[in-house]
Design a protein around this motif. Structure first.
Motif, PDB file in Angstrom:
ATOM      1  N   ASN A  90       0.738  -1.327  -0.091  1.00  0.00           N
ATOM      2  CA  ASN A  90      -0.041  -0.046   0.096  1.00  0.00           C
ATOM      3  C   ASN A  90       0.608   1.207  -0.039  1.00  0.00           C
ATOM      4  OD1 ASN A  90      -2.298  -1.528   0.031  1.00  0.00           O
ATOM      5  ND2 ASN A  90      -2.281  -1.816   2.338  1.00  0.00           N
ATOM      6  N   GLU A  91       2.176   1.142  -0.204  1.00  0.00           N
ATOM      7  CA  GLU A  91       2.872   2.470  -0.183  1.00  0.00           C
ATOM      8  C   GLU A  91       3.157   2.879  -1.848  1.00  0.00           C
ATOM      9  OE1 GLU A  91       6.371   3.192   2.685  1.00  0.00           O
ATOM     10  OE2 GLU A  91       6.578   1.203   2.113  1.00  0.00           O
ATOM     11  N   THR A  92       3.110   3.872  -1.876  1.00  0.00           N
ATOM     12  CA  THR A  92       3.521   4.831  -3.381  1.00  0.00           C
ATOM     13  C   THR A  92       4.532   5.859  -3.312  1.00  0.00           C
ATOM     14  OG1 THR A  92       1.583   6.056  -3.329  1.00  0.00           O
ATOM     15  CG2 THR A  92       1.349   3.891  -4.377  1.00  0.00           C
ATOM     16  N   ILE A  93       5.257   6.131  -4.180  1.00  0.00           N
ATOM     17  CA  ILE A  93       5.979   7.581  -4.032  1.00  0.00           C
ATOM     18  C   ILE A  93       5.221   8.700  -4.381  1.00  0.00           C
ATOM     19  CG2 ILE A  93       8.015   8.617  -5.034  1.00  0.00           C
ATOM     20  CD1 ILE A  93       9.458   5.792  -5.049  1.00  0.00           C
ATOM     21  N   GLU A  94       4.888   9.479  -3.600  1.00  0.00           N
ATOM     22  CA  GLU A  94       4.073  10.762  -3.964  1.00  0.00           C
ATOM     23  C   GLU A  94       4.871  12.019  -3.746  1.00  0.00           C
ATOM     24  OE1 GLU A  94       1.119  10.712  -5.322  1.00  0.00           O
ATOM     25  OE2 GLU A  94       0.603   8.730  -4.932  1.00  0.00           O
ATOM     26  N   ALA A  95       4.700  12.940  -4.694  1.00  0.00           N
ATOM     27  CA  ALA A  95       5.513  13.993  -4.649  1.00  0.00           C
ATOM     28  C   ALA A  95       5.285  14.878  -3.189  1.00  0.00           C
ATOM     29  CB  ALA A  95       5.291  15.049  -5.839  1.00  0.00           C
TER      30      ALA A  95
END
Length: 315
Positions: free
Chosen positions: A19-24
Motif C-alpha cells: 500500500n505504499e506509493t511514491i508521491e511528490a
C-alpha cells in the motif's frame, strides 16, 4: 540541473511495501531534510538533494511533470593521493622517532595510525572537491526510476540510498533481469530478419567473447564482413549504436541503458513551443520534459515487449 534531454539514461524497476506509493507531496519534507550541504574542508564527501533548476529557484527540490516526479542529487567528493599520504607518513614517523630518541620500528601502531589520519585530514583540507550531478525521474505508474547517469555509478547508488531514507521499504531491481547480448547480436548479425522495425543501426559497436576478449569499433559499417566474422568467432554484442523511429539516436547497452543519446529533428517536431513565457525557466523547459517523459515511457514499454522482458512481482 535538468536540461532538456538525458544524454545518458539508465533505468531500474522499484518496489515498495504494501500500500505504499511514491508521491511528490510525501517526498517534499524528507527531501528538504536531506538537502545537499556544501562539502566542508575536512570532509571526504557530501551528498544530498538540490534544486532541479539550480540558481533559477534554489528551493525547488521536488517538481512534477504530469505524473512524473523530478529530483536532482548533487555529490561532492575529494580524493586523497594515498601514495602521497604514505610518503608524508614515512617522513613524519622519522621525525617523531627522532624526537623521542627511538627507532621508527618502535613506534606503536596506534600512534602511526593517528599520524596517518592527521595527514589525511590535512590533505583533505587542501584538496578541491569534484562535483557530480544525477537527475532522476520517478514514474510510480510503471514503477520505474530513470537516471541521467549509469545506474552502476557511485552517485546513482548514493541517490538510491537517499531515496531509501525517504522510503525505507524501497528496493530497486534491474529493468532486465538478464543481460540482452543475444538479442543485440541477432539484430546486428541478421538485421533483415531480426532487427525490429522501429530501429535502424548506427556505426558504433562493442563486442566481447566468453574469454573477455573485447573489440570496439566506431564509424564502422555494422553490416561489414569484419563485424560478421567477429560474431562467427564467438563474440557477442554488448553495445550497439541504434536510431529509434528516426527520432532519437543512442548506444544501447546489454543492460538496456543508453549512452550518447541524441534527439533528432523528428523528435523536436513533437514538442509544442507555442505560448511559452521566455522569462520562466520552468515554462521554457516543461514542454521538453513532457516529451522526454513520454519518449522514455514509450521506448522502455516497447523494449519490454520487444525483448520479452519478464514481468516480475516483487515482494
Amino acid at each position: 540541473m535538468f536540461g532538456r534531454f538525458f544524454k545518458t539514461v539508465s533505468v531500474v524497476n522499484f518496489s515498495l511495501g504494501s500500500n505504499e506509493t511514491i508521491e511528490a507531496v510525501d517526498l517534499t519534507e524528507n527531501v528538504k531534510m536531506l538537502a545537499h550541504i556544501p562539502i566542508k574542508p575536512s570532509q571526504k564527501e557530501s551528498i544530498g538533494f538540490t534544486s532541479i533548476i539550480s540558481y533559477h529557484d534554489p528551493e525547488l527540490l521536488v517538481h512534477t511533470v504530469d505524473r512524473f516526479i523530478f529530483l536532482t542529487v548533487t555529490y561532492e567528493f575529494k580524493k586523497v593521493n594515498q601514495l602521497k599520504v604514505e610518503r608524508l607518513l614515512s617522513t613524519k614517523k622519522k621525525e617523531v622517532a627522532k624526537k623521542n630518541n627511538i627507532d621508527v620500528d618502535e613506534l606503536a601502531e596506534q600512534e602511526i595510525e593517528e599520524l596517518r589520519e592527521r595527514i589525511k585530514t590535512d590533505e583533505l583540507q587542501k584538496a578541491s572537491p569534484t562535483e557530480d550531478v544525477c537527475n532522476i525521474i520517478i514514474d510510480s505508474d510503471t514503477a520505474r526510476i530513470y537516471f541521467s547517469v549509469m545506474a552502476t555509478t557511485v552517485i546513482a547508488k548514493k541517490a538510491v540510498g537517499l531515496l531509501q531514507k525517504c522510503y525505507p521499504s524501497l528496493k530497486v531491481h534491474p529493468f532486465a533481469p538478464q543481460t540482452v547480448e543475444a538479442s543485440l547480436t541477432q539484430w546486428v548479425y541478421q538485421p533483415s530478419e531480426n532487427l525490429p522495425d522501429r530501429l535502424s543501426l548506427g556505426n558504433e559497436i562493442a563486442l566481447k567473447s566468453e574469454s573477455d576478449s573485447r573489440a570496439k569499433l566506431q564509424k564502422q559499417d555494422l553490416g561489414s564482413m569484419e563485424v560478421t566474422t567477429m560474431i562467427d568467432h564467438g563474440k557477442l554484442v554488448h553495445e550497439v549504436a541504434t536510431i529509434y523511429q528516426d527520432r532519437v539516436g543512442f548506444v544501447l547497452t546489454n543492460q538496456c541503458f543508453l549512452r550518447k543519446a541524441t534527439p533528432l529533428d523528428l523528435y523536436y517536431d513533437g514538442v509544442d513551443y507555442e505560448g511559452i513565457n521566455p522569462d520562466s525557466y520552468i515554462d521554457t523547459y516543461t514542454r521538453d520534459w513532457i516529451m522526454l517523459c513520454s519518449w522514455l515511457t514509450d521506448f522502455y514499454e516497447w523494449l519490454t515487449i520487444t525483448l520479452q522482458v519478464p514481468k516480475i512481482e516483487y515482494s
